[in-house]
Write an enzyme that holds these catalytic residues in place. Sequence first.
Site, PDB file in Angstrom:
ATOM      1  N   GLU A 308      74.799  34.485  25.919  1.00 42.85           N
ATOM      2  CA  GLU A 308      74.370  35.023  27.210  1.00 42.85           C
ATOM      3  C   GLU A 308      75.564  35.373  28.090  1.00 42.85           C
ATOM      4  O   GLU A 308      75.606  35.070  29.284  1.00 42.85           O
ATOM      5  CB  GLU A 308      73.458  34.020  27.936  1.00 42.85           C
ATOM      6  CG  GLU A 308      72.239  33.612  27.135  1.00 42.85           C
ATOM      7  CD  GLU A 308      71.319  32.657  27.889  1.00 42.85           C
ATOM      8  OE1 GLU A 308      71.434  32.563  29.128  1.00 42.85           O
ATOM      9  OE2 GLU A 308      70.479  32.008  27.234  1.00 42.85           O
ATOM     10  N   LEU A 309      76.539  36.032  27.531  1.00 41.25           N
ATOM     11  CA  LEU A 309      77.815  36.248  28.193  1.00 41.25           C
ATOM     12  C   LEU A 309      77.710  37.220  29.379  1.00 41.25           C
ATOM     13  O   LEU A 309      77.180  38.320  29.256  1.00 41.25           O
ATOM     14  CB  LEU A 309      78.819  36.791  27.167  1.00 41.25           C
ATOM     15  CG  LEU A 309      80.226  37.135  27.645  1.00 41.25           C
ATOM     16  CD1 LEU A 309      80.936  35.894  28.187  1.00 41.25           C
ATOM     17  CD2 LEU A 309      81.025  37.744  26.494  1.00 41.25           C
TER      18      LEU A 309
END
Length: 399
Positions: A308-309
């Site tokens: 989930e960068l």
Amino acid sequence: MVKFSWNRLLSKRQFLIVGISSATAITILFLSKLQVLSYLIYPFKNEGNKLARSQSRKFTVVGKKSLQQRAKAKGLIYGAFPEADDRAFALDRQLQSQFIRECAMMAVGTFWFTHRPNPTSFDFTSSDYFVKFARTNNIQMRGTPLVWHEFLPDWLKATLNSSNAKQILTNHVETIVRRYAGEMHAWDVVNEGIDVGDKRPDGLRNTPWLKFLGVDYIDLAFRVAAKADPRAKLVYNDFGVEYDEPGYDNKREAILNLLQRLKSKGTPIYALGIQSHLYGDRETFNVAKYREFLKNVASLGLKIMITELDVVDNKLPQDIDRRDRIIAGVYEDYLSVVLAQKAVVSVTTWGLSDRYTWLAGKSPRADKAALRPLPFDRNYKPKLAWNAIARAFDRAPKR
């Protein structure tokens, strides 16, 4: 179709993505009297340090290959979560085009809130749409999440008890995984099961699932998912492990202990998912500590997925050039460490374009300026963040 507001959905998520308990979060905010005083006297010290380091970088990339092509050349998979719901995504041709060009993976949301309108039925409208889009365009898919303590429908919170919890969880996981069996590359089976702020010796979060099923609910969820789709790669996903601040050491240790327990039980787990919601204004990323953590995960025989960068920029300067340089530097510095660990097999950004980011609802800027946390701007033009990710892929060792 169950109609819902994506903003309403996202508003339920805690502001502190690094998500330790509120007590720990306060500790993080006020690290020490000395640090607080330093910040008050020199409020832009951190921003200045980051800007100074990134100012000299040109973030130059070679060639015109997409992010997915650069990742693939190193044995990696790059993908993104749409952030837009199925209706908005269906109307946004530019976003669709960018996904097709840039992404080899699409994260597909399967939240209880959207998929379980009542105890006896499922609503697959949104996930069916994205699965069809991904399948049509030869994009792999990863589902997220199967078991989570947030986004639970009201009916579940009102009726869940020790007598029905196992049947409800088993039916939910089994039904969703079977629907997409053979199509999902990976599943986030359990999301955010650790919270050291809850003060349990094992570090587990006090969730409804833990309350009614005990510590083995995680193992149960993995085994049900594996039986429903033996080919899918099953992932434990969590956050709050990136920085060297109060609470983070304990979180890393608790996650490692959980992974060790699962491995010792023969739980069919493939990888640890690390959310990686990063902060543009923080200076506490300890390279040596983080490398050691990744090494310890890999030593368990597990792969690692960055799931989930993004980079929170609500405290960075308003000037776009300065802000973009700092954000790009955060991406490149982080990924250069992460991708050096060959157990890391994929990178997924939590959104692709600044037009769709959950941070707009939870971490808005005081000056009302638009946020810029993702690889593409609101007009789908690549930013320095795109260059930074591309350079990190280009420089990564081959898997």
